[in-house]
Write a protein that holds these residues in place. Structure first.
Motif, mmCIF file in Angstrom:
data_model
loop_
_atom_site.group_PDB
_atom_site.id
_atom_site.type_symbol
_atom_site.label_atom_id
_atom_site.label_comp_id
_atom_site.label_asym_id
_atom_site.label_seq_id
_atom_site.Cartn_x
_atom_site.Cartn_y
_atom_site.Cartn_z
ATOM 1 N N THR A 194 -17.345 3.949 11.300
ATOM 2 C CA THR A 194 -16.466 4.261 10.479
ATOM 3 C C THR A 194 -15.338 3.263 10.561
ATOM 4 O OG1 THR A 194 -16.793 6.785 10.954
ATOM 5 C CG2 THR A 194 -14.504 6.029 9.838
ATOM 6 N N ALA A 195 -14.610 2.717 9.411
ATOM 7 C CA ALA A 195 -13.603 1.899 9.638
ATOM 8 C C ALA A 195 -12.404 2.258 8.551
ATOM 9 C CB ALA A 195 -14.040 0.292 9.355
ATOM 10 N N LEU A 196 -11.376 1.935 8.927
ATOM 11 C CA LEU A 196 -10.233 2.140 8.047
ATOM 12 C C LEU A 196 -9.135 1.294 8.442
ATOM 13 C CD1 LEU A 196 -8.745 5.720 8.193
ATOM 14 C CD2 LEU A 196 -7.344 3.829 7.993
ATOM 15 N N ASP A 197 -8.627 0.897 7.168
ATOM 16 C CA ASP A 197 -7.721 -0.363 7.381
ATOM 17 C C ASP A 197 -6.440 -0.041 6.279
ATOM 18 O OD1 ASP A 197 -7.392 -3.336 8.469
ATOM 19 O OD2 ASP A 197 -7.135 -3.496 6.208
ATOM 20 N N SER A 198 -5.286 0.082 6.945
ATOM 21 C CA SER A 198 -4.229 0.484 6.126
ATOM 22 C C SER A 198 -2.886 -0.189 6.201
ATOM 23 C CB SER A 198 -3.836 2.077 6.188
ATOM 24 O OG SER A 198 -2.997 2.451 5.534
ATOM 25 N N PHE A 199 -2.259 -0.358 5.324
ATOM 26 C CA PHE A 199 -0.743 -1.098 5.400
ATOM 27 C C PHE A 199 0.150 0.128 4.809
ATOM 28 C CE2 PHE A 199 2.940 -3.711 4.909
ATOM 29 C CZ PHE A 199 2.702 -4.527 6.052
ATOM 30 N N CYS A 200 1.028 0.565 5.327
ATOM 31 C CA CYS A 200 1.902 1.709 4.780
ATOM 32 C C CYS A 200 3.456 1.511 5.249
ATOM 33 C CB CYS A 200 1.210 3.017 5.281
ATOM 34 S SG CYS A 200 2.061 4.442 4.664
ATOM 35 N N GLY A 201 4.394 1.246 4.351
ATOM 36 C CA GLY A 201 5.456 1.132 4.606
ATOM 37 C C GLY A 201 6.514 1.255 3.544
ATOM 38 N N ASN A 202 7.731 0.587 3.628
ATOM 39 C CA ASN A 202 8.540 0.712 2.317
ATOM 40 C C ASN A 202 8.402 -0.156 1.194
ATOM 41 O OD1 ASN A 202 10.024 2.368 4.072
ATOM 42 N ND2 ASN A 202 11.185 0.367 4.937
ATOM 43 N N GLN A 203 7.585 -0.990 1.218
ATOM 44 C CA GLN A 203 7.301 -1.777 0.200
ATOM 45 C C GLN A 203 5.909 -1.178 -0.472
ATOM 46 O OE1 GLN A 203 7.444 -4.525 -1.572
ATOM 47 N NE2 GLN A 203 9.639 -4.846 -0.956
ATOM 48 N N GLN A 204 6.154 -0.389 -1.370
ATOM 49 C CA GLN A 204 5.156 0.452 -1.947
ATOM 50 C C GLN A 204 3.988 -0.378 -2.630
ATOM 51 O OE1 GLN A 204 6.634 3.307 -4.847
ATOM 52 N NE2 GLN A 204 4.581 3.909 -5.571
ATOM 53 N N ASN A 205 4.341 -1.574 -3.155
ATOM 54 C CA ASN A 205 3.492 -2.495 -3.781
ATOM 55 C C ASN A 205 2.294 -2.975 -2.762
ATOM 56 O OD1 ASN A 205 2.715 -3.268 -6.524
ATOM 57 N ND2 ASN A 205 3.251 -5.373 -5.820
ATOM 58 N N ASP A 206 2.739 -2.960 -1.525
ATOM 59 C CA ASP A 206 1.805 -3.376 -0.338
ATOM 60 C C ASP A 206 0.981 -2.130 0.160
ATOM 61 O OD1 ASP A 206 2.828 -5.655 -0.565
ATOM 62 O OD2 ASP A 206 4.277 -5.682 1.172
ATOM 63 N N ASN A 207 1.212 -1.047 -0.063
ATOM 64 C CA ASN A 207 0.758 0.085 0.598
ATOM 65 C C ASN A 207 -0.773 0.280 0.122
ATOM 66 O OD1 ASN A 207 2.898 0.506 1.843
ATOM 67 N ND2 ASN A 207 3.405 2.572 0.782
ATOM 68 N N TYR A 208 -1.877 0.515 1.131
ATOM 69 C CA TYR A 208 -3.232 0.535 0.874
ATOM 70 C C TYR A 208 -3.946 1.286 1.791
ATOM 71 C CZ TYR A 208 -4.631 -3.227 3.688
ATOM 72 O OH TYR A 208 -4.857 -4.010 4.931
#
Lengths: 861, 137
Positions: free
Chosen positions: A744-758
């Motif tokens: 299982t692998a998971l990669d995530s960016f999550c912050g104030n810049q909604q456009n960067d979130n994934y």
């Protein structure tokens, strides 16, 4: 010092040498490069949106605008390539070639862009061609069009923006201005005024380049022979002036100038570009000072019997009012400055026009020409009594006004003059701002809207049957003239756009790829409205008013039918100059499908293509990086003290863990936003993974060991002694888990810049037979799809992706993924047949994570 | 004052002084010099973590200064800040490992943010190469 000691201790306790730390630092550095890449991506997208918007408004910007945005974008695109190659240790050598290829193409267009006009400083009005507003400014370019159409316009020439650029370069003022804008940032109005006075004085004192001085004085002398009393006038003709941003009255016009003073008058008109009110106006309109470009219109002076202003429709009449003519005797300067109360004519707008009424004003003196400039003459009773225009002249002028309106497809604000010989001439014609009814939009219809909100990616209205994009729906089934309704603003939808009447999405911003495409293709688009896919059903007819940010049920005729105000207000697009093609090489997006074999560097034909490719590959590389670390983590890892079916080790890239963590990590010390969310899901007490599950006998027979299915007898909490790794920073998480036989692998960016979130999620493998592993993969595919991911499955491999959601939604999904990871663990053993997929999906949806009730009777067999 | 040192290099004295003063007012430990040559001398005498470097200067231009700074002080991060931007100088500068290529005017907040980021990178590079920034705490 204490800090450094702590580091050494840390190293000793963790029992790894410098090598481990090196690996950790290397990882930290690569992660930083990834962050820089994401930011540069957003910066390029912002530049692209800016270029598109400016070009869509037509003729508002000069070649210099595009040149400066191209330079800014190129540095950032090049930087993104460098970052990707850093992260991947140089896996993308072909990108730089693609970059230089595109660059060479753009350079060539920009070089040819001036074409035969390169280096032209002074240009006769009658030689101007359509689409040269960047060279001549809007005012001169409008007048040239009238002249070409045979309308009466005074003779003249234009001192081009090219001449302006030379002047600013020659005097060194251009560079000083850029510095000054930086120094002036955040300064008070008083400071702006002081500075702009200083700058204006510098311009007034600066020498003109000799070739400009020569051409200007020669052309001025020739023109003056045609002017009344041998005089000329100089008017500002800035790029973008007299368009949607009118700059009305902010720039200067000099009347009655002797030709010998042409050079100093030119400097005075240019200096007005930096008058305090112009600087403030541009700031308010978001027009940057360094983008201001001034051409100057030089005309043979007219000595008018009367002059004034004509509005082809009452600006407060919502486009339906009468035509208005204000008139004074003599020159019209006092009228536009508001110092004279003019006579007023109201005319009905029809062919031929009809005079409704005439109201004399209170003009006491008139302005006329003298040998060296202007003279004021007081009016006697007889002069005051005679109307400035006869009825016939007023009708003739109104007829000209309606012709202008038709020509420019928009109500006009016209400056006119009546010569001593009784000839009417047009001095200027620009779009008239009509209030009360908004441009291109009818008043809000009486229908209750279905949805309100979101962001206007591209204004306009469209209606048709809704096509709600779902995992089952195929884009090829999208009906012509349908309204595309989608959860996210994914570029994968681009294929359907040219056939769409409108676009609505739940998530996404105006800088996104799809929003760009909608603008490029002229499709009304409303993005980020929230719940369109929930509230709109497939096939339902809806009307989207993107400009007003509303979606209505059914067909709203007032919005979509032909409406006169649209025709009146939308300025006809000017023909695009050749150099606009360079914008295409920056903005267009061809690589929309990452799964296409054409998604390769060699196919990158624009800057947008390159950043799309680099952005996509950067996710892949971060995944790969996590995987490498999972295999050989090196130093700096901390074990989480938590009861989980595997050991979970954390690696901090910066601000992912609370400061002062010792050797043992507690769950509450995880401050990484996405990391904490995943842990919350993994530790949800509702999922009791440490409890035997019902196992079908056939499933059991196909695995290596029954012990996998029951908790270890020694009470130790682990799956075959395996470790999972979580690499975190404040806004980043890479989770990697090879437990048992699956990955299982998971990669995530999550912050104030909604456009960067994934969130990017992958799963494959298992211990059971292939058909059972595949069934589990189907189950996971189902669960992820229900959560809103776009999912792909091949055999027992599942990959899922979601992006550009607000942080709070992302965090909910990460928590859910934590539960899903535990729920589906070892589930392959249970997969006796396809009905099991449905049954387990329902159990999950009902939060029956432990399959507590009806294990026997519920299980299909 | 910040725990890191910034050196601003720009031949326009008015601009240089204004920028250094505004950085200092925002607690950034900043110094200024007016040429590439002076920047190299300054770096020999006194360390800096981040250099904010003008590109178009008489004498040694910014690109050449960048090349020499990276040669003698590879750990120093350099932000190019130019009023005469071109695609060539951007690519050249970035290929020479400039941290960023910024075009005047830049908002002070944004410039400070970039400087902080460059310093953050400089710290990590220091860990990697064994040359941490001088500890001032």
């Amino acid at each position: 010092m204490v800090k450094r000691l702590g580091k050494i201790l840390h190293r000793l306790v963790n029992g790894n040498g410098g090598g481990g730390n090196r690996a950790h630092s290397d990882l930290k550095l690569r992660f930083r490069e990834f962050k820089y890449l994401l930011r540069a991506n957003n910066e390029v997208l912002a530049i692209i949106a800016e270029i598109e918007q400016q070009l869509a408004e037509g003729g508002q910007v000069g070649l210099d605008f595009l040149r400066s945005r191209y330079i800014a974008a190129s540095a950032k695109v090049y930087k993104m390539i460098r970052h990707l190659n850093y992260i991947s240790a140089g896996r993308y050598p072909l990108l730089e070639g693609a970059f230089h290829r595109i660059r060479a193409d753009i350079d060539q267009i920009l070089e040819e862009g001036g074409g035969s006009r390169s280096g032209v400083l002074v240009l006769p009005l009658e030689d101007l061609e359509p689409g040269e507003a960047h060279l001549a400014g809007s005012k001169a370019s409008n007048l040239a069009e009238l002249s070409r159409a045979g309308l009466p316009v005074p003779e003249g020439f234009v001192v081009t923006t090219e001449a302006f650029r030379r002047f600013m370069e020659f005097s060194g003022l251009g560079g000083q201005l850029r510095q000054a804008v930086m120094i002036l940032e955040g300064s008070s109005l008083g400071e702006v005024e002081d500075f702009s006075r200083l700058l204006q004085q510098k311009i007034l004192d600066a020498p003109l380049p000799p070739e400009l001085e020569k051409e200007l004085s020669e052309a001025g002398r020739r023109l003056a022979q045609l002017g009344a009393r041998g005089l000329i006038s100089l008017r500002s003709s800035a790029v973008g002036e007299d368009t949607q941003s009118s700059f009305a009255g902010l720039y200067r016009s000099l009347l009655g100038v002797p030709p010998a003073q042409a050079a100093s008058a030119y400097r005075a008109v240019v200096a007005a570009l930096y008058a305090p009110e112009a600087v403030v106006y541009r700031r308010r309109r978001g027009l940057l000072d360094q983008d201001a470009e001034m051409a100057v219109l030089v005309q043979a002076m007219v000595e008018p019997k009367a002059s004034g202003v004509m509005y082809t429709t009452d600006p407060l009449g919502g486009g339906k009012g009468p035509l208005l003519i204000s008139a004074v005797r003599g020159l019209g300067q006092g009228l536009v400055e508001g110092s004279v109360d003019p006579d007023l004519y109201r005319l009905e707008r029809r062919h031929p026009p009809l005079l409704l009424d005439y109201a004399p004003g209170g003009q006491g003196e008139s302005l006329g020409l003298a040998a060296q400039g202007l003279s004021r003459n007081s009016l006697d009773a007889a002069g005051r009594e005679e109307p400035p225009l006869s009825e016939g002249q007023a009708l003739e002028l109104a007829r000209l006004g309606l012709e202008l309106e038709e020509r420019f497809a928009c109500p006009q604000d016209v400056e006119w003059a009546l010569t001593g010989h009784g000839r009417l001439v047009i001095l200027q014609s620009r779009p008239l701002q009509v209030l009360a009814a908004r441009c291109g939009e009818a008043a809000a219809p009486e229908v209750e809207p279905l949805l309100v909100g979101g962001h206007t990616a591209r204004p306009g209205a469209g209606a048709g049957p809704a096509f709600v994009v779902s995992p089952d729906a195929e884009l090829k089934d999208f009906p012509d003239g349908g309204v595309l309704v989608a959860r996210s603003s994914s570029p994968a939808l681009a294929a359907a756009l040219p056939r769409a009447a409108a676009l609505v999405t739940d998530v996404g911003g105006v800088a996104g790829h799809l929003a760009s495409l909608a603008r490029e293709m002229g499709v009304p688009a409303l993005v980020g409205i929230g719940e369109a896919t929930k509230l709109i059903t497939n096939g339902q007819v809806i009307t989207v008013d993107a400009g007003a940010k509303r979606v209505y049920p059914g067909q709203v005729a007032e919005l979509t039918g032909p409406e006169p105000s649209t025709a009146l207000c939308r300025p006809r697009p000017a023909p695009a100059p050749y150099w606009h093609q360079a914008a295409g090489l920056i903005n267009k997006l061809n690589l929309t499908d990452p799964h296409s074999p054409r998604f390769v560097p060699a196919r990158c034909a624009t800057f947008h293509d390159i950043i799309r490719y680099v952005h996509e590959m950067s996710f892949k590389e971060m995944f790969r990086l996590g995987d490498e670390v999972g295999r050989d983590p090196g130093g700096g890892a901390l074990r989480l003290e938590a009861v989980l079916p595997f050991e979970l080790w954390f690696i901090d890239l910066g601000d992912g863990l609370a400061p002062g963590v010792g050797t043992a990590l507690k769950p509450e010390q995880i401050v990484s936003i996405p990391g904490a969310a995943l842990i919350k899901g993994l530790m949800d007490p509702a999922v009791d993974w440490n409890r035997p599950r019902p196992v079908s006998l056939k499933g059991l027979a196909s695995v290596f060991s029954a012990s996998l299915l029951t908790p270890p007898k020694d009470g130790q909490v682990r799956d075959m002694g395996q470790r999972a790794y979580a690499i975190v920073s404040a806004e980043y998480l890479n989770f990697n888990c090879r437990v048992g036989y699956h990955f299982t692998a998971l990669d995530s960016f999550c912050g104030n810049q909604q456009n960067d979130n994934y969130i990017s999620f992958r799963f494959h493998g298992g211990a059971a037979t292939e058909d059972r592993r595949q069934l589990r993969a189907e189950l996971i595919q189902r669960l992820l799809t229900d959560m809103g991911f776009s999912v792909e499955r091949t055999g027992d491999q599942v990959s899922a992706f979601i992006k550009k959601y607000p942080a709070e939604l992302m965090l909910g999904l990460l928590e859910e993924l934590g539960r899903l990871i535990l729920f589906t663990r070892q589930m392959d053993m249970l997969m006796s047949g396809r009905p099991m997929v449905d049954w387990l999906a329902q159990a999950y949806a009902a939060k029956n994570y432990n399959l507590a009730d009806g294990e026997e009777e519920g299980e299909p067999q | 004052m910040s725990s890191f040192k910034v050196l601003v290099v720009d031949d326009e004295r008015d601009f240089l002084e204004s920028l250094v003063r505004r950085l200092q007012r925002r607690s950034v430990d900043a110094a200024g010099v007016t040429s590439g040559e002076a920047a190299l001398e300054h770096l020999e005498r006194e360390k800096a973590d981040v250099v904010v470097l003008d590109v178009k200067m008489p004498g040694m231009n910014g690109i050449e200064a960048l090349r020499q700074i990276k040669q003698c002080h590879p750990e120093v991060e350099v932000i190019l800040l130019t009023g005469h931007a071109s695609v060539e100088s951007g690519v050249e500068g970035l290929a020479l490992e400039a941290f960023d290529y910024l075009i005047k005017p830049v908002k002070l907040d944004e410039l400070i943010e970039r400087i902080m980021e460059a310093f953050d990178r400089r710290k990590v590079v220091g860990e990697l190469t064994g040359s941490p920034p001088p500890d001032q705490s």
